[in-house]
Design an enzyme around this catalytic site. Structure first.
Site, PDB file in Angstrom:
ATOM      1  N   LYS A  34      40.669  43.497  28.394  1.00 46.18           N
ATOM      2  CA  LYS A  34      39.765  42.622  29.039  1.00 46.18           C
ATOM      3  C   LYS A  34      40.000  42.428  30.596  1.00 46.18           C
ATOM      4  O   LYS A  34      41.302  42.499  30.966  1.00 46.18           O
ATOM      5  CB  LYS A  34      39.723  41.545  28.202  1.00 46.18           C
ATOM      6  CG  LYS A  34      40.992  40.385  28.041  1.00 46.18           C
ATOM      7  CD  LYS A  34      40.907  39.348  27.551  1.00 46.18           C
ATOM      8  CE  LYS A  34      42.192  38.495  27.295  1.00 46.18           C
ATOM      9  NZ  LYS A  34      41.981  37.333  26.653  1.00 46.18           N
TER      10      LYS A  34
ATOM     11  N   ARG B 180      39.298  26.830  19.945  1.00 44.73           N
ATOM     12  CA  ARG B 180      38.169  27.653  20.706  1.00 44.73           C
ATOM     13  C   ARG B 180      37.406  28.315  19.641  1.00 44.73           C
ATOM     14  O   ARG B 180      36.754  27.931  19.045  1.00 44.73           O
ATOM     15  CB  ARG B 180      38.879  28.510  21.429  1.00 44.73           C
ATOM     16  CG  ARG B 180      40.292  27.978  22.542  1.00 44.73           C
ATOM     17  CD  ARG B 180      40.777  28.802  23.308  1.00 44.73           C
ATOM     18  NE  ARG B 180      41.195  30.132  22.941  1.00 44.73           N
ATOM     19  CZ  ARG B 180      41.553  30.874  23.555  1.00 44.73           C
ATOM     20  NH1 ARG B 180      42.336  30.714  24.747  1.00 44.73           N
ATOM     21  NH2 ARG B 180      42.033  32.173  22.994  1.00 44.73           N
TER      22      ARG B 180
ATOM     23  N   TYR C  22      46.938  26.979  59.190  1.00 41.83           N
ATOM     24  CA  TYR C  22      46.035  25.836  59.134  1.00 41.83           C
ATOM     25  C   TYR C  22      46.975  24.514  58.877  1.00 41.83           C
ATOM     26  O   TYR C  22      47.834  24.678  57.739  1.00 41.83           O
ATOM     27  CB  TYR C  22      44.791  26.041  58.064  1.00 41.83           C
ATOM     28  CG  TYR C  22      43.794  26.820  58.430  1.00 41.83           C
ATOM     29  CD1 TYR C  22      43.221  26.741  59.472  1.00 41.83           C
ATOM     30  CD2 TYR C  22      43.556  28.105  57.526  1.00 41.83           C
ATOM     31  CE1 TYR C  22      42.246  27.659  59.766  1.00 41.83           C
ATOM     32  CE2 TYR C  22      42.780  28.966  58.039  1.00 41.83           C
ATOM     33  CZ  TYR C  22      41.980  28.852  58.976  1.00 41.83           C
ATOM     34  OH  TYR C  22      40.985  29.578  59.475  1.00 41.83           O
TER      35      TYR C  22
ATOM     36  N   MET D  41      42.251  32.736  53.864  1.00 40.86           N
ATOM     37  CA  MET D  41      41.300  33.825  53.066  1.00 40.86           C
ATOM     38  C   MET D  41      41.673  35.099  53.067  1.00 40.86           C
ATOM     39  O   MET D  41      41.657  35.680  52.078  1.00 40.86           O
ATOM     40  CB  MET D  41      39.835  33.577  53.543  1.00 40.86           C
ATOM     41  CG  MET D  41      38.849  34.116  52.729  1.00 40.86           C
ATOM     42  SD  MET D  41      36.916  34.004  53.189  1.00 40.86           S
ATOM     43  CE  MET D  41      36.876  32.232  52.959  1.00 40.86           C
TER      44      MET D  41
END
Length: 372
Positions: free
Chosen positions: A37, A135, A265, A313
């Protein structure tokens, strides 16, 4: 400079085969489902599935039908189980393509039967029961109704109940054994109303290694297939597993800066002295965890450094101090510790997460290359 791709995830299919082989040897005659998956936990579902089947896995597991259809489109004909579905899903494509459907309710049984009627062939289902994880899976109060309706639909030739399964919490061995006991009760109840599927499965990687009594007729091999340990106290090497992914970038710029130079940053990092900064063209848009800022390791020219300043990013910086670094040099974020690479777990610790998430989130801008 080399011809290395700008962003590269190298997947060692020999490692995948080794890891499946380790589990096959461990479980003996018990079948192994290779769980692919989420694009094979970021490694590439089709390529990993092929390698796993070559190594002796007999089933493939995915989250949803779309993932299963992609495997069928690639020519893979092994049994595939998909177990998570939209509430309004139609199962026509699953039945048409011989995909087993994990069901957790009478409503899902009925939906598979409707698809089977339309195609004039029996749908294949595995009934999932909730044994304490909270779940998906039928809750204990619904077990009898689900089993009885499954027995009716199977008797009418509309469905074939291939499996019965659940999922463990991995909280601790005692909790998992309590879930096994409850699962046994579900199996007995199903049998009492005529549902006796040939495949009973409960264990994923962790229980496969630590709780032999949970292996039953099939185990679901997920994180272990990719060479990563599901345990905090045992390494992959100690389990005989080989990490399959090596994640790499390249140095795209180098600059020499004076002491007390701020980086990235927020100026969360400043150089202690005159230093060389290496810019790497990878960032959180590629799946590199921003929480690894100022903490996560990288390997450049055989030397370890740390991410310096905030991961952006598309890029991050490593302060290499007085190290020899040039534009185009290879940067390894993680790989096989036996080869001297940082471990995935080091990135997981830096990002306050688990190894599963680190590899699974690796984005599509990475060029995946396969070696065998």
């Amino acid at each position: 400079m080399t011809n290395q791709p700008f962003r590269s995830a190298t997947i060692d299919l020999a490692a995948i085969r080794n890891n499946v082989g380790v589990v096959k040897k461990l479980v003996g005659e018990t079948e192994v489902m290779a769980v692919v998956k989420a694009n094979g936990y970021g490694h590439g579902a089709v390529e990993v599935a092929r390698a796993a089947l070559e190594a002796g896995a007999t089933w493939l597991g995915v989250a949803d039908v779309d993932e299963a259809l992609a495997l069928r489109s690639a020519g893979l004909q092994a049994p595939i189980l998909a177990w998570l579905h939209d509430p309004t899903a139609s199962f026509d494509a699953a039945v048409r393509n011989g995909i087993d459907v994990g069901v957790s309710s009478v409503a899902q049984l009925e939906a598979v039967a409707v698809a089977a009627d339309a195609l004039n062939r029996a749908g294949r289902v595995h009934i999932k029961v909730d044994t304490g994880l909270g779940r998906n899976g039928a809750e204990p109060s619904a077990w009898r109704a689900v089993f009885e309706r499954a027995a009716e639909l199977q008797g009418e030739g509309r469905l074939e109940v291939v499996g019965l399964f659940s999922h463990l919490s991995n909280a601790n061995d005692d909790e998992d054994r309590a879930q096994l006991q409850q699962f046994d009760e579900a199996v007995d109840l199903a049998a009492s109303v005529g549902v006796v599927p040939p495949i009973i499965h409960l264990a994923a990687t962790a229980a496969t290694f630590r709780l032999p009594e949970t292996r039953l007729s099939m185990v679901r091999l997920g994180i272990g297939m990719y060479g990563l340990s599901p345990f905090d106290d045992v390494t992959s090497a100690e389990l005989g597993l080989i990490p399959a992914m090596r994640l790499e970038g390249r140095v795209i710029a180098v600059k020499r800066v004076p002491a007390d130079s701020a980086v990235s940053y927020g100026y969360t990092y400043r150089t202690a002295g005159a230093s060389t900064l290496a810019l790497v063209g990878l960032g959180y848009a590629d799946g590199i965890p921003r929480l690894g800022s100022n903490r996560a390791p990288v390997l450049i020219n055989g030397q370890r450094y740390r991410v310096s300043g905030r991961i952006a990013m598309d890029q991050f910086v490593a302060d290499v101090h007085d190290g020899e670094v040039a534009v185009g040099d290879q940067v390894v974020l993680f790989g096989d510790p036996a080869a001297g690479h940082p471990a995935v777990e080091e990135w997981a610790e830096a990002a306050e997460t688990i190894n599963y998430e680190v590899v699974t989130r690796i984005g599509q801008r990475f060029k995946r290359r396969y070696t065998s």
